[in-house]
Design a protein around this motif. Structure first.
Motif: not given
Lengths: 338, 500
Positions: A11-12, A15-16, A19
């Motif tokens: 998930r991180v 998200l990265k 971004l």
């Protein structure tokens, strides 16, 4: 306490991704703007190389390059320690005296005790000198400028007490190994240069990838905020001065090995070049900014100027004027960037 | 009405991407006391700082007597007869009162020497003329009390009668009696047809002294009212733009067992015999005027200062933190009042700031795990909706509201049992305020014990399950949520006498 709010790595990562996707060109621009000072040094470096290479046929000879890389070793090491200290918001004026102390101890002691032990004692002396600075500054809350100005004088005095005449190293291995060159394909690459170059990634890793390093960065920005975040500020400041002392001592030992003699006046005025290299590389006196690559760039630029003007037989007085001008421009460029 | 002395047209200003003022039109006439009110971050200070030349506007124009003037520095403003007294003092601490008041205008003898006797007489005269007695003009400013420093600051601005006098929260540090003297002074200036711009968040005061009141909200002008035609309720609605019920979240949590108990805690000369207890899942409000010792109590709980006597019990065990480190390790977090001074490292990134109090937990053998760090920091950035969500971004480039969220995120990451919040919504916009209130409520529901220190009455009343009132270093009283009223709290908190 266990991590309750675990976020899954995927998930991180996603998200990265998002971004990054949301404005990659803007990000690039931001990065460039943010690192202007680092790149500024590189630009200065390239310009200097081009000027020199196009006007001098000696510059690109193996002999000159290896000379250049050998000459920048002391300032390269001292600047690295200076950077760590400047990051905490301090300054270390005593580095030149520590260079002399370590140089003269390593050269003088090897007559009586094994070489390795003599070098170890010389380095330990640097650590102790750094610790004295650190304790006075962190523990007794004295101004770094004053403390290191005092130790600058005191340590120099100590050096003269130990020996007011130059010490010559008697152990041939000292010059042969530490003052010598790496064999093989590297040709005439100096051992000292290799040692210095290895120190850079080590300090980079320390500053960027350890909790102590991040704390040191933060202390220079706002000491009180770091203290109130539950971090032992005193210990980190102490560590910074010890690192600076150790770097200077290494520079002293290597310098004595290269020169084959250790004068008690060794290293006078070195603090200025070290501060200059860090500042050219983007360090902010008073803390809150600076980088390892930038400092390396600063060291190279200063070394190149010396080398270049030497090639043209320009008097060293002019070198000093030029250095002064470059420092002012480096600081002005940073100001403009902000 | 006569032609306005001052007109500011379409004034806009941004700080590092945050719009502080957008297209504000403002005008005021000579001989008027014009109050400017608004919440923290509404743009009051920015507006008057543009007028006084301390801040440069991005766009818009300023007219005096109908003629456009260029004010780009404090010097320009002085030249136009505009003087300002700010919240932050602009005094030189180690110089004498005289030198501060007469700065740049010290009298000299014919030989070119400073005429000290004349200087002291002049400074003394200025102070007495405006009704401030009891200040020795020869002492260095650093040795004066804060109210006296404020008086010197005002005297400095009144060396020559200004056309426009800006007073930015002048009463914040003054006692009741000193405020009365200040009001007399304002009335005298009015008679000399000076325009007084009065910034304050104390609405009673504003109604007492101002002829007209202008309300700013989120950098925009909401409206201007005549003070005799308005009232506090109307003004609050204009300032906040919504009613209190919409701002403060519903209480759902039940207070659990006692987590922290403070017994007769004292620190010499700062506070004395402070006792209270704090329970799991409870928000304990701590109200008091500036200087009542609230922050100092918090600092002692956190190990930043040492108490001289008394005891602290944490989970029933005696607890005496020597350093903030001890407190953090014991599960106490402290969001400090002044984020710029001791909350944030402005030169560092969002990532560094949020992980600052948790560095050791994110590393093994001192080596940081970048993966863990990013995971944890990113989770908080998302949870609190910090914008922009770029971990590398330096915090000094963020708006006040987002900066405050970064500080909050730092302490949330520690996962403390006791969270001390000192003015957690100072200088943030209303939208962020509401978000922060919701976070505080959520934390309480998860069982965190919260000590909420605030000088904002609505915040205290809207958020607290219990309220503790401090006055001059003592606990003056305690209210349950039902008992707590604005009048009751103020009466207890006010210095010296009961306010009318």
């Amino acid at each position: 306490m266990r991590n309750v709010t675990q976020t899954s790595p995927s998930r991180v990562a996603s998200l990265k991704e998002r971004l990054r996707a949301g404005g990659s060109s803007r990000r690039l621009y931001e990065t460039l703007r943010h690192h202007w000072a680092d790149y500024g040094v590189i630009v200065a470096f390239i310009v200097l190389v081009i000027i020199t290479a196009s006007t001098s046929d000696v510059f690109f000879t193996e002999r000159n390059i290896s000379n250049l890389l050998r000459q920048i070793v002391p300032n390269g090491l001292i600047s690295l320690g200076m950077l760590v200290v400047i990051l905490t918001g301090g300054i270390d004026l005593s580095v030149g005296s520590i260079v002399a102390l370590a140089g003269i101890l390593s050269a003088g002691l090897q007559d009586d005790i094994p070489l390795a032990l003599a070098i170890l004692i010389a380095l330990a002396a640097g650590v102790v000198a750094g610790a004295v600075n650190g304790v006075l500054i962190a523990r007794f809350k004295l101004a770094p400028f004053i403390v290191t100005l005092a130790t600058l004088g005191a340590i120099r005095g100590l050096v003269y007490v130990y020996s007011d005449t130059p010490q010559s190293p008697t152990n041939p291995a000292f010059r042969r190994i530490l003052g010598g060159s790496v064999g093989g394909i590297a040709g005439s690459l100096a051992v000292a240069t290799v040692i210095m170059v290895i120190c850079y990634p080590i300090i980079w890793f320390f500053l960027n990838r350890t909790s102590a390093g991040r704390a040191i960065f933060a202390i220079g920005g706002n000491e009180e905020a770091v203290r109130l975040a539950g971090i032992n500020v005193e210990r980190h400041i102490l560590a910074a001065y010890i690192i600076s002392g150790l770097c200077s001592a290494m520079a002293g030992v290597l310098l004595a090995a290269r020169l084959g003699i250790a004068q008690p006046s060794l290293g006078s005025g070195y603090e200025l070049d070290a501060i200059a290299a860090a500042v050219i590389g983007g360090a902010i006196l008073g803390g809150g900014g600076g980088s390892v690559p930038g400092t390396f760039g600063g060291v190279l630029v200063l070394g190149l100027i010396n080398n270049l003007l030497n090639l043209y037989n320009v008097q060293s007085y002019y070198q000093q004027i030029l250095k002064g001008v470059i420092i002012v421009f480096a600081v002005l460029a940073r100001r403009k960037q902000q | 009405m006569t032609e306005p002395l001052l007109q500011m047209r379409q004034i806009s200003k941004s700080y590092e991407g945050t719009r502080a003022l957008r297209g504000v039109d403002f005008s005021a006439v000579a001989g008027e006391v014009h109050a400017i009110v608004g919440e923290n971050g509404a743009g009051k200070s920015t507006l008057v700082k543009i007028l006084s030349g301390a801040v440069r506007r991005d766009s818009g124009e300023i007219l005096l007597d109908g003629r456009p003037v260029e004010i780009n520095s404090p010097f320009d403003a002085h030249h136009q007869g505009i003087r300002a007294v700010y919240q932050e003092f602009s005094l030189v601490p180690h110089l004498s009162v005289t030198e501060n008041i007469l700065m740049g205008q010290m009298p000299v003898t014919r030989g070119g020497w400073l005429d000290w006797n004349a200087a002291h007489r002049r400074a003394q005269a200025v102070l007495e003329e405006i009704g401030f007695y009891g200040i020795n003009v020869r002492t260095p400013v650093s040795r004066l009390s804060v109210p006296h420093q404020q008086m010197v600051e005002i005297a400095k601005a009144l060396l020559a009668t200004p056309r426009i006098l800006i007073l930015d929260e002048p009463s914040a540090v003054l006692s009741q009696e000193e405020v009365t003297r200040l009001f007399h002074l304002i009335i005298r200036l009015k008679q000399q047809s000076t325009l007084v711009l009065y910034i304050s968040h104390r609405l009673e005061e504003v109604f007492e002294v101002a002829d007209r009141i202008t309300v700013l909200k989120d950098g925009e002008l909401v409206g201007t009212v005549r003070s005799e035609e308005s009232n506090q309720t109307q003004l609050i609605r204009m300032m906040v733009g919504r009613t209190l019920e919409e701002i403060y979240p519903q209480r759902r949590s039940q207070a659990g067992e006692e987590v922290l108990r403070v017994h007769q805690l004292s620190r010499d000369g700062v506070f004395e015999n402070v006792s209270f207890s704090l329970k799991r899942g409870e928000v304990l409000g701590m109200f008091g005027l500036v200087g009542s010792g609230r922050t100092q109590v918090a600092r002692c709980l956190f190990g930043a200062d040492q108490p001289t006597s008394g005891q602290i019990f944490l989970h029933g065990q005696p607890f005496r933190p020597k350093t903030p480190r001890d407190a953090v390790e014991a599960g106490i977090a402290f969001l400090t009042e002044d984020r710029k001074r001791n909350g944030l490292v402005m030169t560092c990134s969002i990532r560094d700031n949020i992980s600052l109090a948790s560095l050791s937990r994110m590393s093994r053998w001192g080596v940081l795990s970048r993966r863990q760090q990013d995971q944890q920091v990113l989770a908080k950035v998302r949870e609190l909706d910090i914008r922009p969500p770029q971990l590398q971004r330096l915090v000094r480039q963020l708006s006040g509201g987002n900066q405050q969220k970064v500080v909050l995120a730092k302490w949330l990451l520690v996962r403390a049992d006791v969270l001390i919040l000192d003015e957690p919504t100072r200088g943030v916009d209303v939208a962020t305020k509401v978000e922060i209130y919701q976070i505080i409520r959520d934390l309480a529901e998860r069982g965190v014990a919260i000590l909420l220190i605030s000088s904002e009455m609505p915040e205290i009343l809207g958020m607290s399950d219990r309220v503790l009132v401090m006055r001059e270093g003592h606990v003056a009283g305690e209210f349950s949520q039902e008992q707590a009223t604005e009048e009751g709290l103020l009466a207890l908190a006010a210095v010296g006498s009961q306010v009318a």
